[in-house]
Design a protein around this motif. Sequence first.
Motif, mmCIF file in Angstrom:
data_model
loop_
_atom_site.group_PDB
_atom_site.id
_atom_site.type_symbol
_atom_site.label_atom_id
_atom_site.label_comp_id
_atom_site.label_asym_id
_atom_site.label_seq_id
_atom_site.Cartn_x
_atom_site.Cartn_y
_atom_site.Cartn_z
ATOM 1 N N TRP A 87 0.878 -1.189 0.000
ATOM 2 C CA TRP A 87 0.000 0.000 0.000
ATOM 3 C C TRP A 87 0.909 1.230 0.000
ATOM 4 C CZ3 TRP A 87 -5.510 -0.161 1.860
ATOM 5 C CH2 TRP A 87 -6.102 1.103 1.916
ATOM 6 N N GLY A 89 1.013 4.829 -2.066
ATOM 7 C CA GLY A 89 0.470 5.754 -3.063
ATOM 8 C C GLY A 89 -0.999 5.474 -3.301
ATOM 9 N N ILE A 90 -1.865 6.196 -2.599
ATOM 10 C CA ILE A 90 -3.297 5.902 -2.649
ATOM 11 C C ILE A 90 -3.879 6.058 -4.047
ATOM 12 C CG2 ILE A 90 -3.965 8.244 -1.957
ATOM 13 C CD1 ILE A 90 -5.683 4.909 -0.946
ATOM 14 N N SER A 91 -3.362 7.002 -4.828
ATOM 15 C CA SER A 91 -3.874 7.185 -6.197
ATOM 16 C C SER A 91 -3.577 5.964 -7.052
ATOM 17 C CB SER A 91 -3.269 8.440 -6.832
ATOM 18 O OG SER A 91 -3.673 9.591 -6.119
ATOM 19 N N ARG A 92 -2.369 5.412 -6.913
ATOM 20 C CA ARG A 92 -1.998 4.212 -7.660
ATOM 21 C C ARG A 92 -2.874 3.030 -7.272
ATOM 22 N NH1 ARG A 92 2.647 1.992 -6.255
ATOM 23 N NH2 ARG A 92 2.776 0.759 -8.167
ATOM 24 N N ARG A 94 -5.919 3.070 -5.937
ATOM 25 C CA ARG A 94 -7.292 3.239 -6.428
ATOM 26 C C ARG A 94 -7.387 2.989 -7.927
ATOM 27 N NH1 ARG A 94 -8.302 8.582 -2.610
ATOM 28 N NH2 ARG A 94 -9.058 7.408 -0.782
ATOM 29 N N ALA A 95 -6.374 3.417 -8.672
ATOM 30 C CA ALA A 95 -6.372 3.202 -10.116
ATOM 31 C C ALA A 95 -6.244 1.726 -10.467
ATOM 32 C CB ALA A 95 -5.245 3.997 -10.760
ATOM 33 N N ASP A 100 -15.213 -1.300 -9.413
ATOM 34 C CA ASP A 100 -15.704 -0.178 -8.605
ATOM 35 C C ASP A 100 -16.317 -0.604 -7.280
ATOM 36 O OD1 ASP A 100 -18.083 -1.266 -9.457
ATOM 37 O OD2 ASP A 100 -18.744 0.498 -10.588
ATOM 38 N N GLN A 106 -7.711 6.304 3.057
ATOM 39 C CA GLN A 106 -6.455 6.686 3.681
ATOM 40 C C GLN A 106 -6.612 8.121 4.175
ATOM 41 O OE1 GLN A 106 -2.582 5.418 2.064
ATOM 42 N NE2 GLN A 106 -2.088 7.597 1.904
ATOM 43 N N GLU A 152 -13.153 15.459 6.401
ATOM 44 C CA GLU A 152 -13.739 14.949 5.164
ATOM 45 C C GLU A 152 -15.137 14.388 5.412
ATOM 46 O OE1 GLU A 152 -12.466 15.086 1.976
ATOM 47 O OE2 GLU A 152 -11.104 16.476 3.007
#
Length: 231
Positions: A87, A89-92, A94-95, A100, A106, A152
């Motif tokens: 785990w 890089g949260i963007s990586r 999720r991509a 879905d 995070q 958030e």
Amino acid sequence: MNVYAISDLHLSTTSDKPMNVFGGNWEGHFEKIKTDWLANVNDDDVVLISGDISWAMKLEDALPDLQQLATLPGKKVFIRGNHDYWWNGISRIRAAAPDDSFIFLQTGAVKIGEYIFIGSRGWTCPGSPDYTEQDNKLYLREGERFRLAFLEAEKLYTGNERKIALIHYPPFTLKNEDTLFTKAFEENGVEKVVFGHIHGAAYFPLKTERNGVEYILAACDKVAFKLVKIC
């Protein structure tokens, strides 16, 4: 919509890390989890997974483990555990999600139906054995991450949603002291908290209520490799 929880799956499709070295009850543990999951979870349900998902060291090696979960029904909400080295890089992440139905939290929150789920990893709490100065730095950092996560959550809150938090580490010690985590949960109206990390003979109550918040230990070996129905 039902909400279930389980933690510490420790999947190892691409790594040589059989869990039965930790006891015979771990033999075929994921098959046990799958059997219970398929018997109870529908596509419109949610399953909360509080970390230690895969033994993989790299994201590409964790993908076969995630793909196993993609075959199971329901939306899956994940947070990171202390062994989730993949785990990064949260963007990586999720991509790379198989579909879905995967939601990775995070230092954040997500709204699904009448619920808002808030999550971060947490850390060892003051009062734990061998607590160090470095532990305290990480504990304070994770406290700040939950503060940001609740900011958030507040953006998603309309006044009617039920708040459920995910944390990997127990958010308090057996001495039951207040912590940054318990204070954050109480001050932000959290109804239930799901955590894992505790295994084997190590004692921790499966359910604890304190100051109006219910805490639920969902480490898979502690709950007989079955999902815990939360709501």
